[in-house]
Structure formats: C-alpha cells, structure tokens
Design a protein around this motif. Sequence first.
Motif, mmCIF file in Angstrom:
data_model
loop_
_atom_site.group_PDB
_atom_site.id
_atom_site.type_symbol
_atom_site.label_atom_id
_atom_site.label_comp_id
_atom_site.label_asym_id
_atom_site.label_seq_id
_atom_site.Cartn_x
_atom_site.Cartn_y
_atom_site.Cartn_z
ATOM 1 N N ARG A 163 0.840 -1.209 0.000
ATOM 2 C CA ARG A 163 0.000 0.000 0.000
ATOM 3 C C ARG A 163 0.870 1.253 0.000
ATOM 4 O O ARG A 163 0.601 2.209 -0.733
ATOM 5 C CB ARG A 163 -0.928 -0.019 1.218
ATOM 6 C CG ARG A 163 -1.815 1.197 1.345
ATOM 7 C CD ARG A 163 -2.896 1.237 0.296
ATOM 8 N NE ARG A 163 -3.844 2.300 0.631
ATOM 9 C CZ ARG A 163 -4.417 3.078 -0.242
ATOM 10 N NH1 ARG A 163 -4.201 2.906 -1.532
ATOM 11 N NH2 ARG A 163 -5.253 4.013 0.133
ATOM 12 N N LYS B 118 3.924 1.542 -1.129
ATOM 13 C CA LYS B 118 4.558 1.645 -2.449
ATOM 14 C C LYS B 118 3.567 2.152 -3.496
ATOM 15 O O LYS B 118 3.895 3.024 -4.303
ATOM 16 C CB LYS B 118 5.133 0.296 -2.863
ATOM 17 C CG LYS B 118 5.871 0.350 -4.179
ATOM 18 C CD LYS B 118 6.510 -0.975 -4.496
ATOM 19 C CE LYS B 118 7.292 -0.902 -5.798
ATOM 20 N NZ LYS B 118 7.974 -2.166 -6.096
ATOM 21 N N ALA B 119 2.351 1.619 -3.484
ATOM 22 C CA ALA B 119 1.337 2.035 -4.462
ATOM 23 C C ALA B 119 1.018 3.518 -4.312
ATOM 24 O O ALA B 119 0.880 4.240 -5.313
ATOM 25 C CB ALA B 119 0.076 1.194 -4.300
ATOM 26 N N LEU B 120 0.910 3.997 -3.083
ATOM 27 C CA LEU B 120 0.627 5.413 -2.862
ATOM 28 C C LEU B 120 1.782 6.291 -3.314
ATOM 29 O O LEU B 120 1.569 7.374 -3.865
ATOM 30 C CB LEU B 120 0.302 5.669 -1.385
ATOM 31 C CG LEU B 120 -1.068 5.179 -0.932
ATOM 32 C CD1 LEU B 120 -1.169 5.222 0.590
ATOM 33 C CD2 LEU B 120 -2.182 5.990 -1.576
ATOM 34 N N ARG B 121 3.000 5.835 -3.085
ATOM 35 C CA ARG B 121 4.171 6.608 -3.533
ATOM 36 C C ARG B 121 4.171 6.745 -5.044
ATOM 37 O O ARG B 121 4.351 7.840 -5.589
ATOM 38 C CB ARG B 121 5.469 5.943 -3.077
ATOM 39 C CG ARG B 121 6.688 6.635 -3.709
ATOM 40 C CD ARG B 121 7.982 5.936 -3.463
ATOM 41 N NE ARG B 121 8.058 4.530 -3.674
ATOM 42 C CZ ARG B 121 8.311 3.930 -4.848
ATOM 43 N NH1 ARG B 121 8.444 4.638 -5.959
ATOM 44 N NH2 ARG B 121 8.425 2.624 -4.908
ATOM 45 N N ILE B 122 3.932 5.652 -5.731
ATOM 46 C CA ILE B 122 3.913 5.674 -7.197
ATOM 47 C C ILE B 122 2.754 6.550 -7.697
ATOM 48 O O ILE B 122 2.924 7.344 -8.619
ATOM 49 C CB ILE B 122 3.856 4.241 -7.757
ATOM 50 C CG1 ILE B 122 5.182 3.523 -7.442
ATOM 51 C CG2 ILE B 122 3.559 4.240 -9.244
ATOM 52 C CD1 ILE B 122 5.159 2.037 -7.689
ATOM 53 N N LYS B 123 1.600 6.424 -7.059
ATOM 54 C CA LYS B 123 0.437 7.235 -7.430
ATOM 55 C C LYS B 123 0.732 8.728 -7.244
ATOM 56 O O LYS B 123 0.236 9.566 -8.008
ATOM 57 C CB LYS B 123 -0.767 6.835 -6.575
ATOM 58 C CG LYS B 123 -2.040 7.554 -6.910
ATOM 59 C CD LYS B 123 -3.187 7.060 -6.052
ATOM 60 C CE LYS B 123 -4.463 7.821 -6.366
ATOM 61 N NZ LYS B 123 -5.573 7.376 -5.516
ATOM 62 N N ALA B 124 1.564 9.044 -6.252
ATOM 63 C CA ALA B 124 1.936 10.442 -6.002
ATOM 64 C C ALA B 124 2.972 10.950 -7.002
ATOM 65 O O ALA B 124 3.373 12.109 -6.951
ATOM 66 C CB ALA B 124 2.470 10.588 -4.576
ATOM 67 N N GLY B 125 3.429 10.059 -7.906
ATOM 68 C CA GLY B 125 4.343 10.476 -8.953
ATOM 69 C C GLY B 125 5.815 10.284 -8.643
ATOM 70 O O GLY B 125 6.668 10.791 -9.364
ATOM 71 N N THR C 292 8.697 7.801 -8.703
ATOM 72 C CA THR C 292 9.131 6.487 -9.166
ATOM 73 C C THR C 292 10.254 5.941 -8.304
ATOM 74 O O THR C 292 10.506 4.742 -8.301
ATOM 75 C CB THR C 292 9.596 6.540 -10.637
ATOM 76 O OG1 THR C 292 10.646 7.510 -10.746
ATOM 77 C CG2 THR C 292 8.449 6.919 -11.554
ATOM 78 N N PHE D 116 1.780 11.368 2.698
ATOM 79 C CA PHE D 116 0.910 11.216 1.526
ATOM 80 C C PHE D 116 -0.252 12.202 1.550
ATOM 81 O O PHE D 116 -0.984 12.319 0.574
ATOM 82 C CB PHE D 116 0.371 9.790 1.434
ATOM 83 C CG PHE D 116 1.407 8.771 1.050
ATOM 84 C CD1 PHE D 116 2.100 8.863 -0.148
ATOM 85 C CD2 PHE D 116 1.703 7.709 1.895
ATOM 86 C CE1 PHE D 116 3.058 7.933 -0.500
ATOM 87 C CE2 PHE D 116 2.658 6.773 1.549
ATOM 88 C CZ PHE D 116 3.340 6.882 0.352
ATOM 89 N N GLU E 118 -8.010 0.725 1.042
ATOM 90 C CA GLU E 118 -7.714 -0.166 -0.084
ATOM 91 C C GLU E 118 -6.633 -1.165 0.318
ATOM 92 O O GLU E 118 -5.689 -0.819 1.006
ATOM 93 C CB GLU E 118 -7.202 0.633 -1.278
ATOM 94 C CG GLU E 118 -8.242 1.528 -1.904
ATOM 95 C CD GLU E 118 -7.684 2.288 -3.102
ATOM 96 O OE1 GLU E 118 -6.758 1.775 -3.770
ATOM 97 O OE2 GLU E 118 -8.189 3.390 -3.368
#
Length: 84
Positions: free
Chosen positions: A23, A25-32, A34, A71, A81
């Motif tokens: 979760r 990691k997914a939020l970090r990637i979603k925040a842009g 990489t 976040f 989620e």
Amino acid sequence: MPSKKTDDNVADNFEDLKRLGARIKALRIKAGFTNYEYFAYKHEISRSQFGRYERGEDLRYSSLLKVIRAFGITVEEFFSEGFD
C-alpha cells in the motif's frame, strides 16, 4: 515446539506487513515518485527505513503515521484499499 496458533499468528503478521508495504509503495507511485529514496528524502523520512517499510518489514505505529501524513491522507483513507 511452537504451537500451530503461534505459527498462524506469525504468518498473519507477515502477510499484514506485506500488505502495508504494498500500500505504501502504491501510494508513492500514485503520487508520482518512481524512486522511493526521493520520496523519503523530500518528506524527511530515513531513506533506508522507508525502503524497509515498502518491503513490508516491521514498523512502529508512529512511523506509519508519519508515512501516511507524508501522503496527505487520513488513516482511514490509507486502510481503505488493500485490506480486508
């Protein structure tokens, strides 16, 4: 010899930590972001610790709150989620 109940608890904890890491990691990637190191640096979180969090290694509740605040979301939103 460890009991079956203890073995089950350890397995459950391991799976919960893996879900937490996924979760984060997914939020970090979603925040842009990489790169986890850049995200950690920008939010004044130890880069090595943040990498451990994403891998699902154990973390303190206060550390989790710091990550969630980075976040810009609530605890409820974080757990909305990926968790049953």
